[in-house]
Design an enzyme around this catalytic site. Structure first.
Site, PDB file in Angstrom:
ATOM      1  N   ASN A   6       0.872  -1.176   0.000  1.00  0.00           N
ATOM      2  CA  ASN A   6       0.000   0.000   0.000  1.00  0.00           C
ATOM      3  C   ASN A   6       0.911   1.229   0.000  1.00  0.00           C
ATOM      4  O   ASN A   6       1.499   1.559   1.022  1.00  0.00           O
ATOM      5  CB  ASN A   6      -0.899  -0.034   1.249  1.00  0.00           C
ATOM      6  CG  ASN A   6      -1.734   1.218   1.378  1.00  0.00           C
ATOM      7  OD1 ASN A   6      -1.799   2.039   0.474  1.00  0.00           O
ATOM      8  ND2 ASN A   6      -2.396   1.354   2.529  1.00  0.00           N
ATOM      9  N   TRP A   7       1.010   1.849  -1.167  1.00  0.00           N
ATOM     10  CA  TRP A   7       1.926   2.991  -1.291  1.00  0.00           C
ATOM     11  C   TRP A   7       1.341   4.266  -0.667  1.00  0.00           C
ATOM     12  O   TRP A   7       2.031   5.288  -0.597  1.00  0.00           O
ATOM     13  CB  TRP A   7       2.264   3.252  -2.763  1.00  0.00           C
ATOM     14  CG  TRP A   7       3.131   2.197  -3.398  1.00  0.00           C
ATOM     15  CD1 TRP A   7       3.671   1.096  -2.779  1.00  0.00           C
ATOM     16  CD2 TRP A   7       3.564   2.130  -4.761  1.00  0.00           C
ATOM     17  NE1 TRP A   7       4.407   0.357  -3.675  1.00  0.00           N
ATOM     18  CE2 TRP A   7       4.358   0.980  -4.902  1.00  0.00           C
ATOM     19  CE3 TRP A   7       3.352   2.934  -5.883  1.00  0.00           C
ATOM     20  CZ2 TRP A   7       4.946   0.613  -6.113  1.00  0.00           C
ATOM     21  CZ3 TRP A   7       3.931   2.574  -7.091  1.00  0.00           C
ATOM     22  CH2 TRP A   7       4.718   1.422  -7.209  1.00  0.00           C
ATOM     23  N   LYS A   8       0.052   4.195  -0.300  1.00  0.00           N
ATOM     24  CA  LYS A   8      -0.630   5.362   0.292  1.00  0.00           C
ATOM     25  C   LYS A   8      -0.458   6.578  -0.635  1.00  0.00           C
ATOM     26  O   LYS A   8      -0.414   6.413  -1.857  1.00  0.00           O
ATOM     27  CB  LYS A   8      -0.120   5.600   1.712  1.00  0.00           C
ATOM     28  CG  LYS A   8      -0.224   4.319   2.566  1.00  0.00           C
ATOM     29  CD  LYS A   8      -0.038   4.516   4.030  1.00  0.00           C
ATOM     30  CE  LYS A   8      -0.189   3.178   4.742  1.00  0.00           C
ATOM     31  NZ  LYS A   8      -0.094   3.256   6.185  1.00  0.00           N
ATOM     32  N   GLU A  90      -6.794   4.343   8.040  1.00  0.00           N
ATOM     33  CA  GLU A  90      -6.622   5.784   7.769  1.00  0.00           C
ATOM     34  C   GLU A  90      -7.903   6.376   7.194  1.00  0.00           C
ATOM     35  O   GLU A  90      -8.253   7.518   7.475  1.00  0.00           O
ATOM     36  CB  GLU A  90      -5.411   5.996   6.841  1.00  0.00           C
ATOM     37  CG  GLU A  90      -4.115   5.804   7.613  1.00  0.00           C
ATOM     38  CD  GLU A  90      -2.936   5.323   6.797  1.00  0.00           C
ATOM     39  OE1 GLU A  90      -2.960   5.405   5.558  1.00  0.00           O
ATOM     40  OE2 GLU A  90      -1.962   4.851   7.418  1.00  0.00           O
ATOM     41  N   GLY A 164       2.766   2.544  10.706  1.00  0.00           N
ATOM     42  CA  GLY A 164       3.645   3.692  10.523  1.00  0.00           C
ATOM     43  C   GLY A 164       4.383   4.112  11.784  1.00  0.00           C
ATOM     44  O   GLY A 164       4.988   5.176  11.832  1.00  0.00           O
ATOM     45  N   SER A 196       3.908  -1.948  10.257  1.00  0.00           N
ATOM     46  CA  SER A 196       5.364  -1.930  10.405  1.00  0.00           C
ATOM     47  C   SER A 196       6.035  -3.245   9.990  1.00  0.00           C
ATOM     48  O   SER A 196       7.016  -3.673  10.600  1.00  0.00           O
ATOM     49  CB  SER A 196       5.757  -1.543  11.835  1.00  0.00           C
ATOM     50  OG  SER A 196       5.292  -0.228  12.127  1.00  0.00           O
TER      51      SER A 196
HETATM   52  P1  13P Z   1       3.252   0.581   7.632  1.00  0.00           P
HETATM   53  O1  13P Z   1       3.819  -0.667   7.034  1.00  0.00           O
HETATM   54  O2  13P Z   1       3.917   1.828   7.145  1.00  0.00           O
HETATM   55  O3  13P Z   1       3.166   0.481   9.121  1.00  0.00           O
HETATM   56  O4  13P Z   1       1.737   0.714   7.107  1.00  0.00           O
HETATM   57  C1  13P Z   1       0.894  -0.385   7.196  1.00  0.00           C
HETATM   58  C2  13P Z   1      -0.336  -0.095   6.432  1.00  0.00           C
HETATM   59  O5  13P Z   1      -1.124   0.753   6.795  1.00  0.00           O
HETATM   60  C3  13P Z   1      -0.562  -0.849   5.198  1.00  0.00           C
HETATM   61  O6  13P Z   1      -1.871  -0.683   4.729  1.00  0.00           O
END
Ligand code: 13P
Length: 236
Positions: A6-8, A90, A164, A196
């Site tokens: 998930n690159w967000k 999120e 995160g 994470s």
């Molecule tokens: P991180 O791997 O940055 O903690 O994010 C996890 C996430 O929200 C994947 O959808």
């Protein structure tokens, strides 16, 4: 086994194309899923090798209409997506999405021919109060549409406090939650862990019985790091 990225809301067109072109094809039983920002879906699709699938990060629950700024599941399918994330924490917190909306989005995804990755996960206060299992069970009960069978969806457990933050849930915590989820939803559904995940902890997490893959945020923005996570999936 599904290794999902998930690159967000990160990167640029050049970054997205470059990163996508470096992702290794998994082969065997392992699938890789890349969920880039919406504007880059087509460009990323053109770079992906065998066994690497494309997904959206969200979809609307309606097929079309006056919903400015939204993306219909059918539009994602049109540009080559096979999956879509729904109910990411999120979006639950920043866009006030509740279980009912998540369920409607999952249904819309299925109707458009996509596999929804339905995301759930407790906040820190629920875990500290010892309510994490009940909270997640309730999210699943209300977010997975009635009548969905195991092939219709993927489930992602992402404890909000581990996203995160660099704080991964312990192996015991992940095991407890994934076993509880498996007992609730039955066999056949891939249950991903997210929060994470990185190359250094992926193999331990993926070795757990009821972990069917990982959903990776930050570490998926680095090709070497993400490819190492894919390799941990291949070896498992
Ligand atoms: P991180 O791997 O940055 O903690 O994010 C996890 C996430 O929200 C994947 O959808």
């Amino acid at each position: 086994m599904l290794i999902a990225a998930n690159w967000k809301m990160n990167g640029s067109a050049d970054f997205a194309k470059d990163l996508a072109s470096k992702i290794i094809s998994p082969g065997g039983d392992v699938k890789v899923l890349i969920c880039p920002p919406t504007p880059y879906l087509s460009a990323v699709k053109a770079e992906l090798g065998d066994g690497i699938y494309l997904g959206g990060q969200d979809c609307h629950d309606q097929a079309e209409g006056a919903y400015t700024g939204s993306t219909a599941a059918g539009m994602l399918e049109d540009v080559g997506c096979e999956y879509v994330l729904v109910g990411h924490s999120e979006r639950r917190s920043m866009c006030h999405e509740n279980d009912k909306m998540v369920s409607s989005k999952a249904r819309a995804a299925k109707e458009a021919g996509l596999i929804p990755v339905i995301c759930v996960g407790e906040k820190l206060e629920s875990r500290e109060a010892g309510e994490h299992l009940e909270v997640v069970k309730s999210q699943i009960k209300h977010s997975v549409p009635d009548g969905f069978v195991s092939d219709d969806y993927v489930l992602a457990y992402e404890p909000v406090w581990a996203i995160g933050t660099g704080k991964t849930a312990s192996i015991d915590d992940i095991n407890e939650m994934h076993n509880t989820i498996r007992a609730q939803i039955g066999p056949g559904v891939d249950i991903l862990y997210g929060g994470s995940v990185k190359a250094a902890n992926a193999a331990d997490i993926l070795s757990l019985n009821n972990v069917g893959g990982v959903l990776v945020g930050g570490a998926s923005l680095n090709a070497d790091e993400f490819n190492a996570i894919i390799k941990a999936g291949i070896l498992d």
